[in-house]
Enzyme design. Structure first.
Site, short mmCIF file in Angstrom:
data_model
loop_
_atom_site.label_atom_id
_atom_site.label_comp_id
_atom_site.label_asym_id
_atom_site.label_seq_id
_atom_site.Cartn_x
_atom_site.Cartn_y
_atom_site.Cartn_z
N TRP A 109 -17.86 47.31 -107.57
CA TRP A 109 -16.42 47.32 -107.29
C TRP A 109 -15.74 46.03 -107.78
O TRP A 109 -14.62 46.04 -108.25
CB TRP A 109 -16.24 47.50 -105.78
CG TRP A 109 -14.84 47.62 -105.27
CD1 TRP A 109 -14.22 46.81 -104.37
CD2 TRP A 109 -13.88 48.65 -105.58
NE1 TRP A 109 -12.94 47.25 -104.10
CE2 TRP A 109 -12.71 48.38 -104.84
CE3 TRP A 109 -13.89 49.77 -106.42
CZ2 TRP A 109 -11.57 49.18 -104.90
CZ3 TRP A 109 -12.75 50.57 -106.49
CH2 TRP A 109 -11.61 50.27 -105.74
N HIS A 121 -22.45 43.11 -101.87
CA HIS A 121 -21.25 42.30 -101.66
C HIS A 121 -21.42 41.51 -100.36
O HIS A 121 -21.28 42.07 -99.26
CB HIS A 121 -20.08 43.28 -101.56
CG HIS A 121 -18.73 42.66 -101.54
ND1 HIS A 121 -18.20 41.99 -102.61
CD2 HIS A 121 -17.78 42.62 -100.57
CE1 HIS A 121 -16.98 41.58 -102.31
NE2 HIS A 121 -16.71 41.94 -101.06
N LYS A 170 -10.64 35.04 -103.86
CA LYS A 170 -9.39 35.08 -104.63
C LYS A 170 -8.48 33.93 -104.16
O LYS A 170 -7.91 33.18 -104.95
CB LYS A 170 -8.66 36.42 -104.44
CG LYS A 170 -9.52 37.68 -104.65
CD LYS A 170 -8.71 38.96 -104.42
CE LYS A 170 -9.50 40.17 -103.95
NZ LYS A 170 -10.49 40.75 -104.78
N SER A 186 -15.04 37.14 -101.71
CA SER A 186 -14.23 38.35 -101.83
C SER A 186 -12.73 38.04 -101.79
O SER A 186 -12.26 37.22 -102.55
CB SER A 186 -14.65 39.32 -100.74
OG SER A 186 -14.38 40.62 -101.16
C1 GCU Z 1 -11.78 45.31 -100.73
C2 GCU Z 1 -10.89 44.96 -101.89
C3 GCU Z 1 -11.47 43.79 -102.69
C4 GCU Z 1 -11.81 42.64 -101.80
C5 GCU Z 1 -12.70 43.11 -100.67
C6 GCU Z 1 -13.03 42.05 -99.62
O1 GCU Z 1 -12.95 45.89 -101.20
O2 GCU Z 1 -10.69 46.10 -102.67
O3 GCU Z 1 -10.55 43.39 -103.69
O4 GCU Z 1 -12.40 41.61 -102.53
O5 GCU Z 1 -12.07 44.16 -99.97
O6 GCU Z 1 -12.28 41.11 -99.44
O7 GCU Z 1 -14.04 42.23 -98.94
#
Ligand code: GCU
Length: 420
Positions: free
Chosen positions: A349, A400, A262, A258
Site C-alpha cells: 500500500w 507495515h 509524512k 506511516s
Molecule cells: C492508511 C493511509 C496511509 C497511512 C496509514 C497509516 O493506510 O492510507 O497513507 O500511511 O493509514 O498512517 O497507518
C-alpha cells in the site's frame, strides 16, 4: 420501471462509481516523468549549492506549502511549560523519566501536549535524542505506570474515543526504549492527538483555531491540515528540547511511522534544527513518489483523510502528473542533513519501491551540496541496509509496522553521523 431493471441499473451505476482498483503490478506502472529538483520552475538550471539554498530550496518549500500540506502559520505562540514529574530511577535505574506539559499559549485553558522524555543515566555531557510522535497516547509506548494517560481524543470507538488504562504499553513493540537508552540516546515522544485529533471535524479542535483570523472558521485552501499541525507540534517539541539541559538539541533525530512519517518529513523540511530525519513506511504523501501509480493514490488519500493535506491538494486527485512537485523533492529539502528512508516487504500500500525511488530522486541535491547522498542506485535486497551515505535506506521483511530491526538500523545510521 420494473423493480428488477431498477436493481440492475443501480448495480451498474454503483459499479461505475467505484474507484479504479489499486495497482500492485510493477509491470502496470505507467511511464512518468519527475520534476527535476535542480531546475527552477522557470526552467533555469540550478548551477551550484548557493543557488539551491537561496533560490530553489525556498521555491520547492513554498510549492509544498501552497499545493500539498498547506502553509504553517508564521505567528509564534508563547509556549508555557510545566514539569509534571521527574523520576531518576526509571527503567530499573537505566533512565531518568521526565514529563513536561507544553501549553500552546498563555491562556489558562490553552490546549497542550505532554512530552514524555527518557534520558539515559550516567552519561557524560548532553545526550542526543530520538524524537517522534506516537499513535495511541504516551502511556501506550511503555508499560510504565507513571506515564500520564492522555485526555485527548483517541481512535478507540469501543472506548468512546477515550484513552484507557488498559492500553498502557500496548504500542511498546514499536518503542524499544531500553534498547535506545542503552545506546546512549534519549527517547522523546508526544501523542499526535494532543496536537490535532485525527478525524475530520472541519478543524474545530486541534491547534488550527489558535491561529484563525477574526471570523475565520477553517483553514484557507492553502493553509495547513492535520499533517501540517503534527509537523508544527514536532517543532514545538524541539523548542522545549532546546531548553533541556541534559539534551543536545543539535543532535535530535526525528522519526515517524506511516502518517506520522509524512508529518515527520514535512517537519524536517520546514525546520532545519532537526539533525537527522527518518521516514518509516511513510508511503503516499511521504517518501513514495506520487506519480508512480502503485498502491495508494492521491485521490484515495484525499478521500479517506480529507483533513490531512490542504484544500489545494484535492485538485490533484487522479492528476498526479500535474502536481508541480513530487515527493523526492520533499526528501531533498532535508539536504544536506542525513535522511533515512525505510520500507517493509508486505507494505505494498505504501509502495516500497516508490519510497526507495523517492530517496534516489533526492540524491542529486545531496551531491550538489557536496554530500555522498545514497550509495546505491538499485533497490537494495531485503534486510541489506545501505547505511553509509548521507541518505540511508532499508527494506525489511514483514508488514507495515515499526520493529527493533528498524530501530537498530536507525541507530547504526545515527551513530555514523552523530557520534563521530
Ligand atoms: C492508511 C493511509 C496511509 C497511512 C496509514 C497509516 O493506510 O492510507 O497513507 O500511511 O493509514 O498512517 O497507518
Amino acid at each position: 420501471m420494473p423493480r428488477y431493471l431498477f436493481g440492475t441499473l443501480f448495480l451498474l451505476l454503483s459499479l461505475a462509481a467505484q474507484p479504479p482498483a489499486f495497482n500492485y503490478d510493477e509491470a502496470k506502472v505507467p511511464k512518468y516523468t519527475l520534476p527535476d529538483p535542480l531546475v527552477m520552475a522557470d526552467g533555469t538550471p540550478v548551477k551550484d549549492a548557493a543557488m539551491w539554498t537561496k533560490k530553489r530550496r525556498p521555491e520547492i518549500l513554498e510549492l509544498f506549502a501552497e499545493q500539498v500540506y498547506g502553509h504553517t502559520p508564521k505567528t509564534r505562540l508563547k509556549l508555557r511549560t510545566e514539569v509534571l514529574e521527574i523520576d531518576k530511577t526509571a527503567h530499573g535505574g537505566l533512565a531518568t523519566r521526565k514529563q513536561v506539559r507544553v501549553w500552546f499559549g498563555p491562556a489558562a485553558d490553552a490546549p497542550f501536549m505532554d512530552l514524555l522524555i527518557y534520558m539515559p543515566n550516567g552519561m557524560k555531557g548532553k545526550v542526543p535524542a530520538f524524537l517522534g510522535l506516537n499513535f495511541g497516547g504516551n502511556h501506550t509506548i511503555q508499560p510504565d505506570t507513571e506515564i500520564r494517560v492522555t485526555k485527548s481524543w483517541v481512535s478507540s470507538k469501543a472506548n468512546n474515543f477515550q484513552a484507557s488504562e488498559k492500553d498502557r504499553g500496548a504500542g511498546s513493540s514499536r518503542w524499544p526504549v531500553d534498547l535506545v537508552l542503552k545506546r546512549g540516546y534519549a527517547v522523546v515522544t508526544a501523542y499526535y492527538g494532543d496536537i490535532d485529533p485525527d478525524f475530520d471535524d472541519g478543524f474545530k479542535n486541534g491547534v488550527q483555531p489558535l491561529f484563525y483570523k477574526p471570523g475565520q472558521t477553517k483553514p484557507e485552501a492553502n493553509e495547513w491540515g492535520s499533517l501540517g499541525a503534527w509537523a508544527w507540534g514536532l517543532s514545538r517539541a524541539m523548542d522545549v528540547l532546546e531548553k533541556e539541559k541534559e539534551i543536545d538539541s543539535t543532535r535530535v533525530v526525528l522519526h515517524g511511522h506511516s502518517r506520522l512519517g509524512k508529518a515527520t518529513l514535512w517537519a524536517g523540511a520546514q525546520d532545519q534544527r532537526f539533525a537527522i530525519v527518518i521516514s518509516n513506511d511513510s508511503g503516499e504523501g511521504g517518501a513514495a513518489l506520487a506519480r508512480r501509480k502503485f498502491g495508494e493514490t492521491t485521490a484515495r488519500i484525499n478521500t479517506s483523510f480529507p483533513h490531512w493535506f490542504d484544500g489545494n491538494f484535492k485538485q490533484y486527485n487522479d492528476k498526479e502528473d500535474t502536481i508541480p512537485v513530487d515527493q523526492h523533492m520533499l526528501l531533498a529539502l532535508i539536504a544536506p542533513r542525513p535522511l533515512y528512508v525505510d520500507s517493509a516487504v508486505e507494505d505494498a500500500w505504501a509502495d516500497p519501491r516508490g519510497e526507495f525511488l523517492g530517496a534516489l530522486g533526492a540524491d542529486p541535491v545531496y551531491r550538489l551540496l557536496g554530500m555522498p547522498g545514497l550509495l546505491v542506485t538499485e533497490h537494495p535486497a531485503v534486510e541489506k541496509p545501505s547505511l553509509d551515505g548521507t541518505i540511508g535506506y532499508h527494506i525489511r521483511n514483514g508488514k507495515h509496522d515499526v520493529t527493533d530491526y528498524d530501530w537498530t538500523q536507525w541507530m547504526n545510521f545515527a551513530d555514523r553521523h552523530l557520534k563521530k
